[in-house]
Design an enzyme around this catalytic site. Structure first.
Site, PDB file in Angstrom:
ATOM      1  N   HIS A  36       0.833  -1.208   0.000  1.00 39.00           N
ATOM      2  CA  HIS A  36       0.000   0.000   0.000  1.00 39.00           C
ATOM      3  C   HIS A  36       0.866   1.255   0.000  1.00 39.00           C
ATOM      4  CE1 HIS A  36       0.280   0.928   4.435  1.00 39.00           C
ATOM      5  NE2 HIS A  36       0.419  -0.378   4.532  1.00 39.00           N
TER       6      HIS A  36
ATOM      7  N   HIS B  23       3.928   2.911  13.100  1.00 38.73           N
ATOM      8  CA  HIS B  23       2.990   4.034  13.134  1.00 38.73           C
ATOM      9  C   HIS B  23       3.549   5.247  13.879  1.00 38.73           C
ATOM     10  CE1 HIS B  23      -1.029   2.058  11.800  1.00 38.73           C
ATOM     11  NE2 HIS B  23      -0.022   1.793  10.987  1.00 38.73           N
TER      12      HIS B  23
ATOM     13  N   GLU C   6      -5.360   1.132   2.423  1.00 36.87           N
ATOM     14  CA  GLU C   6      -5.054   0.060   3.374  1.00 36.87           C
ATOM     15  C   GLU C   6      -5.192   0.516   4.813  1.00 36.87           C
ATOM     16  OE1 GLU C   6      -2.735  -2.533   6.055  1.00 36.87           O
ATOM     17  OE2 GLU C   6      -2.486  -0.394   5.679  1.00 36.87           O
ATOM     18  N   GLU C   7      -4.740   1.733   5.111  1.00 39.18           N
ATOM     19  CA  GLU C   7      -4.718   2.203   6.499  1.00 39.18           C
ATOM     20  C   GLU C   7      -6.113   2.377   7.096  1.00 39.18           C
ATOM     21  OE1 GLU C   7      -2.345   2.131   8.414  1.00 39.18           O
ATOM     22  OE2 GLU C   7      -0.487   2.376   7.301  1.00 39.18           O
TER      23      GLU C   7
ATOM     24  N   ASP D 284       5.990   1.974   6.756  1.00 40.54           N
ATOM     25  CA  ASP D 284       4.716   1.263   6.590  1.00 40.54           C
ATOM     26  C   ASP D 284       3.883   2.077   5.600  1.00 40.54           C
ATOM     27  OD1 ASP D 284       2.281  -0.034   6.841  1.00 40.54           O
ATOM     28  OD2 ASP D 284       1.873   0.766   8.842  1.00 40.54           O
TER      29      ASP D 284
ATOM     30  N   ASP E  68       4.269  -6.043   3.419  1.00 35.89           N
ATOM     31  CA  ASP E  68       4.040  -4.936   4.348  1.00 35.89           C
ATOM     32  C   ASP E  68       5.067  -5.066   5.475  1.00 35.89           C
ATOM     33  OD1 ASP E  68       2.855  -2.762   5.661  1.00 35.89           O
ATOM     34  OD2 ASP E  68       0.827  -3.454   5.230  1.00 35.89           O
TER      35      ASP E  68
END
Length: 343
Positions: free
Chosen positions: A67, A319, A218-219, A184, A239
């Site tokens: 992503h 994150h 995706e998130e 990410d 990922d």
């Protein structure tokens, strides 16, 4: 240039391109130009996923998905004092963006810089700064503009619904560490570009038809829910590998996920990924991620009849301000080169 070096170059480039979920146009344009150079055909779906056809076999196709969308925020309201309240895009605690520089992207294409602060940030003024709850009410954006009112901000062209991207602060150290926001999943995207280049050069020769998909949602949980070619029978998400206490993963290895919040991954695919790791003689771990979801799971929830897997470089502090090492990038790329050559 080696395929690993190429992947790292692309990761660094991509980290510099703002792409919060739903605001991925610039990153997709970058990818399109790269795949044009590599000579592969592609389509952009109605949902702004990039689907690339890498050729080879006709049936029983494998799709690799990463992503391009990242965490970010959106202007929620403009306050009477010219500050901005925000709404999160993606899942993260507010303390992970406190004191971060950011960019506000208006609908008219203007960009304004600012900083994300607590509403009461100074220890010389507020005695309870450390105890103030980090939440939507206590976090705001202070613009790098001389604004003192809501009208001042509106005059700049800023409105509720405008996107906010975070400064990635990307660094490649002399010792091989990559430190940046949004590894990410820009690390995964860069690795797939390296794999595509290896396939283009016939250094890697897949035994079956290969697709790559780069998603934009995706998130928020529905990235690869649609536009999967009919001949695809297996999908592997590329990922980040989650790193932390209770896990085997680390920033020098490729992580193969056996189970996450959505449940176990396909037994045959996980076993095949482990076999590919052993054949390619890379450092790898097999992990169970306690709080994680991937693109491929959105494909399953949408009803697609596919087998699924998840693999990626170990990434620390997910994150937040993330970090990995070029060893993990190399290990993931080599595993995937072996994996696509397996029957």
């Amino acid at each position: 240039m080696s395929y690993v070096q190429y992947s790292i170059e692309k990761i660094l480039d991509l980290c510099a391109i703002p792409s919060p979920t739903g605001f991925t146009q610039k990153a997709l344009k970058y990818l399109i130009e790269e795949f044009k150079k590599l000579g592969f055909s592609y389509t952009v779906t109605n949902k702004n996923s990039l689907l690339v056809d890498l050729g080879h076999g006709e049936t029983n196709a494998l799709m690799l998905v990463a992503h391009v969308d990242t965490l970010g925020a959106m202007v929620k309201t403009i306050k009477s004092n010219g500050r901005l309240s925000i709404s999160r895009i993606g899942s993260y605690p507010f303390n992970l963006i406190e004191n971060e520089n950011c960019i506000i992207h208006t609908r008219e294409g203007k960009e304004y810089t600012g900083t994300i602060y607590l509403t009461k940030p100074s220890v010389h003024v507020y005695k309870d700064v450390g105890k103030l709850e980090r939440n939507e009410e206590n976090i705001e954006v202070v613009l790098d503009q001389k604004v003192f009112s809501e009208e001042d901000v509106k005059d700049l062209g800023i409105s509720p619904g405008d996107y906010i991207s975070f400064d990635p602060r990307t660094i490649l150290t002399k010792t091989g560490f990559i430190k940046s926001r949004h590894l990410d999943d820009k690390a995964g995207v860069g690795i797939l570009l390296g794999l595509a280049k290896a396939i283009r050069d016939y250094t890697t020769e897949p035994k079956r038809k290969i697709y790559m998909m780069f998603t934009s949602y995706e998130e928020v949980g529905h990235g690869a829910a649609s536009s999967i070619p009919e001949e695809v029978t297996e999908i592997v998400s590329v990922d980040m590998g989650a790193v932390g206490e209770g896990l085997n993963s680390n920033v020098y290895s490729v992580s193969i996920c056996a189970k996450d919040s959505g449940g176990p991954y396909d037994y045959e695919i996980v076993s095949k990924l482990i076999k590919a790791a052993n054949l390619s003689q890379v450092s790898y771990t097999v992990d169970v991620y306690p709080f994680y979801g991937s693109d491929v799971e959105s494909s399953l929830f949408a009803g697609h009849d596919i087998k699924h897997g998840l693999v990626g470089p170990g990434v620390y502090a997910s994150h937040g301000y993330e970090r990995t090492h070029i060893d993990a990038i190399e290990a993931t790329l080599k595993l995937l080169q072996t994996f696509v050559e397996m029957d």
